[in-house]
Design a protein around this motif. Structure first.
Motif, PDB file in Angstrom:
ATOM      1  N   ARG A  31       0.823  -1.211   0.000  1.00 50.61           N
ATOM      2  CA  ARG A  31       0.000   0.000   0.000  1.00 50.61           C
ATOM      3  C   ARG A  31       0.856   1.260   0.000  1.00 50.61           C
ATOM      4  NH1 ARG A  31      -3.834  -1.691   5.148  1.00 50.61           N
ATOM      5  NH2 ARG A  31      -4.279  -3.832   4.485  1.00 50.61           N
ATOM      6  N   CYS A  32       1.949   1.184   0.753  1.00 55.65           N
ATOM      7  CA  CYS A  32       2.817   2.361   0.904  1.00 55.65           C
ATOM      8  C   CYS A  32       4.245   1.853   1.106  1.00 55.65           C
ATOM      9  CB  CYS A  32       2.364   3.212   2.088  1.00 55.65           C
ATOM     10  SG  CYS A  32       3.369   4.676   2.374  1.00 55.65           S
ATOM     11  N   SER A  33       5.088   2.011   0.100  1.00 52.08           N
ATOM     12  CA  SER A  33       6.406   1.378   0.108  1.00 52.08           C
ATOM     13  C   SER A  33       7.304   1.870   1.233  1.00 52.08           C
ATOM     14  CB  SER A  33       7.107   1.600  -1.234  1.00 52.08           C
ATOM     15  OG  SER A  33       7.273   2.995  -1.479  1.00 52.08           O
ATOM     16  N   ASP A  34       7.118   3.088   1.698  1.00 50.58           N
ATOM     17  CA  ASP A  34       7.999   3.617   2.744  1.00 50.58           C
ATOM     18  C   ASP A  34       7.381   3.537   4.138  1.00 50.58           C
ATOM     19  OD1 ASP A  34       6.091   5.608   2.524  1.00 50.58           O
ATOM     20  OD2 ASP A  34       7.530   7.252   2.727  1.00 50.58           O
ATOM     21  N   PHE A  35       6.319   2.753   4.290  1.00 53.22           N
ATOM     22  CA  PHE A  35       5.633   2.654   5.577  1.00 53.22           C
ATOM     23  C   PHE A  35       6.565   2.227   6.719  1.00 53.22           C
ATOM     24  CE2 PHE A  35       3.470   0.032   8.747  1.00 53.22           C
ATOM     25  CZ  PHE A  35       2.536   0.930   9.247  1.00 53.22           C
ATOM     26  N   PRO A  36       7.327   1.132   6.592  1.00 47.56           N
ATOM     27  CA  PRO A  36       8.188   0.725   7.721  1.00 47.56           C
ATOM     28  C   PRO A  36       9.222   1.784   8.076  1.00 47.56           C
ATOM     29  CG  PRO A  36       7.993  -1.040   6.109  1.00 47.56           C
ATOM     30  CD  PRO A  36       7.431   0.187   5.477  1.00 47.56           C
ATOM     31  N   ARG A  37       9.829   2.401   7.066  1.00 42.50           N
ATOM     32  CA  ARG A  37      10.838   3.430   7.330  1.00 42.50           C
ATOM     33  C   ARG A  37      10.239   4.620   8.051  1.00 42.50           C
ATOM     34  NH1 ARG A  37      11.722   8.127   5.554  1.00 42.50           N
ATOM     35  NH2 ARG A  37      10.120   7.910   3.930  1.00 42.50           N
ATOM     36  N   ARG A  38       9.044   4.978   7.687  1.00 43.00           N
ATOM     37  CA  ARG A  38       8.400   6.168   8.227  1.00 43.00           C
ATOM     38  C   ARG A  38       7.843   5.968   9.625  1.00 43.00           C
ATOM     39  NH1 ARG A  38       3.542   7.573   7.257  1.00 43.00           N
ATOM     40  NH2 ARG A  38       3.231   5.934   5.709  1.00 43.00           N
ATOM     41  N   VAL A  39       7.379   4.753   9.939  1.00 45.14           N
ATOM     42  CA  VAL A  39       6.588   4.540  11.147  1.00 45.14           C
ATOM     43  C   VAL A  39       7.385   3.891  12.284  1.00 45.14           C
ATOM     44  CG1 VAL A  39       4.570   3.365  12.088  1.00 45.14           C
ATOM     45  CG2 VAL A  39       4.442   4.448   9.842  1.00 45.14           C
ATOM     46  N   VAL A  40       8.190   2.868  11.987  1.00 43.77           N
ATOM     47  CA  VAL A  40       8.892   2.132  13.038  1.00 43.77           C
ATOM     48  C   VAL A  40      10.107   2.940  13.507  1.00 43.77           C
ATOM     49  CG1 VAL A  40      10.078   0.011  13.685  1.00 43.77           C
ATOM     50  CG2 VAL A  40       8.132  -0.080  12.097  1.00 43.77           C
ATOM     51  N   LYS A  41      10.104   3.327  14.785  1.00 46.44           N
ATOM     52  CA  LYS A  41      11.199   4.131  15.335  1.00 46.44           C
ATOM     53  C   LYS A  41      11.955   3.413  16.447  1.00 46.44           C
ATOM     54  CE  LYS A  41      10.318   7.423  12.532  1.00 46.44           C
ATOM     55  NZ  LYS A  41      11.238   7.637  11.389  1.00 46.44           N
ATOM     56  N   SER A  42      11.288   2.570  17.220  1.00 49.19           N
ATOM     57  CA  SER A  42      11.922   1.817  18.299  1.00 49.19           C
ATOM     58  C   SER A  42      11.699   0.330  18.050  1.00 49.19           C
ATOM     59  CB  SER A  42      11.349   2.207  19.667  1.00 49.19           C
ATOM     60  OG  SER A  42      11.696   3.537  19.990  1.00 49.19           O
ATOM     61  N   LEU A  43      12.789  -0.452  18.112  1.00 49.54           N
ATOM     62  CA  LEU A  43      12.705  -1.850  17.720  1.00 49.54           C
ATOM     63  C   LEU A  43      13.580  -2.703  18.635  1.00 49.54           C
ATOM     64  CD1 LEU A  43      11.775  -3.952  15.582  1.00 49.54           C
ATOM     65  CD2 LEU A  43      13.729  -3.255  14.191  1.00 49.54           C
ATOM     66  N   CYS A  44      12.999  -3.758  19.185  1.00 47.44           N
ATOM     67  CA  CYS A  44      13.732  -4.730  19.989  1.00 47.44           C
ATOM     68  C   CYS A  44      13.579  -6.103  19.347  1.00 47.44           C
ATOM     69  CB  CYS A  44      13.200  -4.765  21.419  1.00 47.44           C
ATOM     70  SG  CYS A  44      13.959  -6.028  22.468  1.00 47.44           S
ATOM     71  N   ILE A  45      14.708  -6.727  18.994  1.00 51.38           N
ATOM     72  CA  ILE A  45      14.715  -8.061  18.404  1.00 51.38           C
ATOM     73  C   ILE A  45      15.490  -8.972  19.340  1.00 51.38           C
ATOM     74  CG2 ILE A  45      15.324  -9.440  16.387  1.00 51.38           C
ATOM     75  CD1 ILE A  45      15.336  -6.880  14.736  1.00 51.38           C
ATOM     76  N   THR A  64      14.577   3.469  11.939  1.00 54.96           N
ATOM     77  CA  THR A  64      14.686   3.148  13.362  1.00 54.96           C
ATOM     78  C   THR A  64      15.791   3.969  14.024  1.00 54.96           C
ATOM     79  OG1 THR A  64      13.922   0.877  12.992  1.00 54.96           O
ATOM     80  CG2 THR A  64      15.135   1.296  15.027  1.00 54.96           C
ATOM     81  N   THR A  65      15.458   4.599  15.143  1.00 50.44           N
ATOM     82  CA  THR A  65      16.452   5.386  15.889  1.00 50.44           C
ATOM     83  C   THR A  65      16.832   4.734  17.216  1.00 50.44           C
ATOM     84  OG1 THR A  65      14.706   6.714  16.926  1.00 50.44           O
ATOM     85  CG2 THR A  65      15.641   7.547  14.872  1.00 50.44           C
ATOM     86  N   ASN A  66      16.003   3.813  17.698  1.00 51.88           N
ATOM     87  CA  ASN A  66      16.206   3.184  19.001  1.00 51.88           C
ATOM     88  C   ASN A  66      16.148   1.675  18.817  1.00 51.88           C
ATOM     89  OD1 ASN A  66      16.393   2.751  21.745  1.00 51.88           O
ATOM     90  ND2 ASN A  66      14.266   3.274  22.174  1.00 51.88           N
ATOM     91  N   LEU A  67      17.293   0.986  18.969  1.00 48.21           N
ATOM     92  CA  LEU A  67      17.370  -0.428  18.610  1.00 48.21           C
ATOM     93  C   LEU A  67      18.025  -1.255  19.711  1.00 48.21           C
ATOM     94  CD1 LEU A  67      17.194  -2.737  16.454  1.00 48.21           C
ATOM     95  CD2 LEU A  67      19.460  -1.987  15.676  1.00 48.21           C
ATOM     96  N   ALA A  68      17.415  -2.404  20.005  1.00 45.07           N
ATOM     97  CA  ALA A  68      18.026  -3.417  20.862  1.00 45.07           C
ATOM     98  C   ALA A  68      18.112  -4.715  20.064  1.00 45.07           C
ATOM     99  CB  ALA A  68      17.212  -3.627  22.128  1.00 45.07           C
TER     100      ALA A  68
END
Length: 244
Positions: A31-45, A64-68
């Motif tokens: 639907r929107c190719s840049d959705f993950p880049r635009r929306v996800v900012k904090s991510l823990c894997i 993503t600016t905040n990553l674990a």
């Protein structure tokens, strides 16, 4: 929008949840190719997430600016490290990880050689062996203001701590302590390391909310301790004997 609230901070507890998350992202990308880049900012894997899966997620969530990265993957192919390129493309400010993920299958021995660390201000390294023989280039990360490492009285080299404290841009140095915290304080004082920027904690944060969620309580607590020392007429040489 509701999707910003749902996807702004993501916690993936294993390969199954990571794959489900990837499937969801692929639908959104149609639907929107840049959705993950635009929306996800904090991510823990964390957990048993495969290296290839983590790399694909980071490639999509490139804002993503905040990553674990709390994983110990078993799918290194012995030739290349697929994490490096997507990591280097992230505008990271806060990062928590095992640096074995970085140094595996690369000729570099200093974190300053990796673009991913050039924007990081808050860094937690999970490996206990940092400062046993090297600073791994931490003192050359000019943007780094907050650093969290492990300390071991028999293995940590005091002169390497001195090197870390030399740059004026480092505001907070948190040491996670598995030994007697009073003995560690004595160890530091014996080596003339009674620096007001050092904060001792008796346990490592075990949940994403403690490290990077919301108000980032690990760093917030350390800031409060150091600020108190700067304004208090007592206890300027004291360390926090307990958790933040």
């Amino acid at each position: 929008r509701i999707e910003t609230l749902l996807y702004g901070k993501i916690v993936l507890l294993g390969e199954s949840s990571a794959m489900s998350f990837l499937s969801s992202l692929r639908i959104w990308c149609q639907r929107c190719s840049d959705f993950p880049r635009r929306v996800v900012k904090s991510l823990c894997i964390e957990g048993d997430v495969l290296l290839s899966t983590a790399a694909e997620i980071l490639s999509l969530c490139s804002g993503t600016t905040n990553l674990a990265l709390w994983i110990a993957p078993l799918d290194f192919n012995g030739m290349t490290n697929p994490l490096l390129q997507p990591l280097n493309n992230l505008p990271l400010m806060s990062l928590s990880l095992s640096i074995s993920l970085i140094f595996c299958h690369t000729e570099f021995v200093s974190l300053s050689a990796f673009k991913a660390f050039s924007t990081v201000t808050h860094l937690e390294i999970l490996n206990g062996w940092v400062l046993w023989n090297s600073t791994i280039g931490l003192e050359y990360l000019d943007g780094l203001t907050h650093l969290c490492l492990h300390i071991h009285m028999r293995r940590t080299k005091p002169e390497l701590i001195v090197s870390l404290l030399a740059p004026s841009h480092l505001q907070i140095l948190v040491f996670c302590v598995s030994e007697d915290i009073n003995a560690v304080q004595t160890f530091l004082e014996f080596h003339s390391l009674s620096d007001s920027r050092i904060v001792l904690v008796s346990q490592v944060p075990t949940a994403w909310g403690e490290f990077g969620g919301g108000d980032m309580s690990l760093w917030k607590g350390a800031d409060q301790v150091v600020d108190w020392r700067c304004t208090s007429t007592q206890g300027m040489s004291l360390y926090l004997a307990g958790t933040l």
